[in-house]
Design a protein around this motif. Sequence first.
Motif, PDB file in Angstrom:
ATOM      1  N   PRO A  27       0.805  -1.225   0.000  1.00 14.32           N
ATOM      2  CA  PRO A  27       0.000   0.000   0.000  1.00 14.32           C
ATOM      3  C   PRO A  27       0.840   1.278   0.000  1.00 14.32           C
ATOM      4  N   GLN A  28       1.886   1.311   0.827  1.00 15.33           N
ATOM      5  CA  GLN A  28       2.752   2.490   0.856  1.00 15.33           C
ATOM      6  C   GLN A  28       3.454   2.704  -0.479  1.00 15.33           C
ATOM      7  N   VAL A  29       3.899   1.624  -1.089  1.00 15.19           N
ATOM      8  CA  VAL A  29       4.581   1.716  -2.383  1.00 15.19           C
ATOM      9  C   VAL A  29       3.643   2.291  -3.436  1.00 15.19           C
ATOM     10  N   LEU A  30       2.396   1.838  -3.449  1.00 16.34           N
ATOM     11  CA  LEU A  30       1.432   2.315  -4.438  1.00 16.34           C
ATOM     12  C   LEU A  30       1.133   3.803  -4.246  1.00 16.34           C
ATOM     13  N   VAL A  31       0.979   4.228  -3.008  1.00 14.66           N
ATOM     14  CA  VAL A  31       0.721   5.643  -2.737  1.00 14.66           C
ATOM     15  C   VAL A  31       1.933   6.489  -3.117  1.00 14.66           C
ATOM     16  N   THR A  36       4.327  10.287  -6.928  1.00 20.78           N
ATOM     17  CA  THR A  36       5.422  10.613  -7.844  1.00 20.78           C
ATOM     18  C   THR A  36       4.894  10.845  -9.251  1.00 20.78           C
ATOM     19  N   ALA A  37       3.924  10.022  -9.669  1.00 26.25           N
ATOM     20  CA  ALA A  37       3.326  10.172 -10.999  1.00 26.25           C
ATOM     21  C   ALA A  37       2.645  11.526 -11.137  1.00 26.25           C
ATOM     22  N   GLY A  38       1.901  11.924 -10.114  1.00 22.81           N
ATOM     23  CA  GLY A  38       1.216  13.217 -10.180  1.00 22.81           C
ATOM     24  C   GLY A  38       2.181  14.376 -10.230  1.00 22.81           C
ATOM     25  N   PHE A  39       3.198  14.339  -9.384  1.00 21.31           N
ATOM     26  CA  PHE A  39       4.130  15.455  -9.344  1.00 21.31           C
ATOM     27  C   PHE A  39       5.130  15.430 -10.495  1.00 21.31           C
ATOM     28  N   ALA A  40       5.144  14.364 -11.267  1.00 15.95           N
ATOM     29  CA  ALA A  40       5.950  14.347 -12.490  1.00 15.95           C
ATOM     30  C   ALA A  40       5.355  15.273 -13.550  1.00 15.95           C
ATOM     31  N   LEU A  41       4.163  15.776 -13.300  1.00 18.50           N
ATOM     32  CA  LEU A  41       3.529  16.735 -14.217  1.00 18.50           C
ATOM     33  C   LEU A  41       3.769  18.180 -13.780  1.00 18.50           C
ATOM     34  N   VAL A 138      -3.531   4.265 -12.830  1.00 17.17           N
ATOM     35  CA  VAL A 138      -2.799   4.666 -11.629  1.00 17.17           C
ATOM     36  C   VAL A 138      -3.740   5.140 -10.533  1.00 17.17           C
ATOM     37  N   GLY A 139      -4.805   5.806 -10.915  1.00 14.88           N
ATOM     38  CA  GLY A 139      -5.720   6.374  -9.931  1.00 14.88           C
ATOM     39  C   GLY A 139      -6.292   5.357  -8.963  1.00 14.88           C
ATOM     40  N   LEU A 140      -6.798   4.239  -9.497  1.00 15.52           N
ATOM     41  CA  LEU A 140      -7.385   3.222  -8.631  1.00 15.52           C
ATOM     42  C   LEU A 140      -6.329   2.537  -7.769  1.00 15.52           C
ATOM     43  N   ALA A 141      -5.140   2.315  -8.352  1.00 17.70           N
ATOM     44  CA  ALA A 141      -4.067   1.678  -7.585  1.00 17.70           C
ATOM     45  C   ALA A 141      -3.649   2.563  -6.421  1.00 17.70           C
ATOM     46  N   GLY A 142      -3.451   3.853  -6.696  1.00 20.71           N
ATOM     47  CA  GLY A 142      -3.072   4.779  -5.636  1.00 20.71           C
ATOM     48  C   GLY A 142      -4.156   4.918  -4.585  1.00 20.71           C
TER      49      GLY A 142
END
Length: 242
Positions: A27-31, A36-41, A138-142
Amino acid sequence: MMGRTHALTGWCAGLAAAPLAGLAGGPQVLVFAATTAGFALLPDLDHPGATASRFLGRITGGISRLLRWSSRRLYAVTKGPRDERCSGQHRHLSHTVLFALALGALTAVGTAAGGRWAVLAVLLFGLLLADHVLGDLVGLAGAAGFVTLMVKSGGLVALDGVQVWLGIAVALGCVVHDLGDAVTESGCPFLFPLLIAGETWYEIRPPQWLRFRTGKGFETWIVFPVLVVLSVMLVPGVLEAV
């Protein structure tokens, strides 16, 4: 790079780097990876038409205007003798490792001072931004990782002690964005303020044959599909199951 490629690269980098940040639980890894994916934008806030700039309407739009103004002013006073004549607005201030480290440190310190609600705000911003670009991938996983953490810890207590790795996720996302732009035709001056060949804003890029044009065939049909495969294989437990 296109926004979705940046976000997916951030997701993959987050999955790969999570163990180095001391995160072992799924769970921590996914969050971490989704943040990281969001802030890569985020570095593209220096462009008014970017997803990050339009994401929260006037709020992110106002931040975008401030960032563009700051980037122009900084370029005007720091450009080297051989730097090109340009506005210094897009792919300048926010596309540097210095900016990434500063934002990561500010995130860690700010969320430590602001408490759980500050942590929640940063997490939700990153998760929602990633979901906005990549959707369910990614959204559902996070979101699943976030809900699992909350349930296991009994609520908002799950947000305690995450400030350091949250700062790492933010900084990593920005750095990954810079590296992605560096392999395009335009390159990226991410080593500012180091003076290279008479330029303080020297565009780092690989040899011509390794570069590609943003949004064209190579990125669409080669880079993005490879990242999709990696985005699944790097999820904890998937590789072992395969």
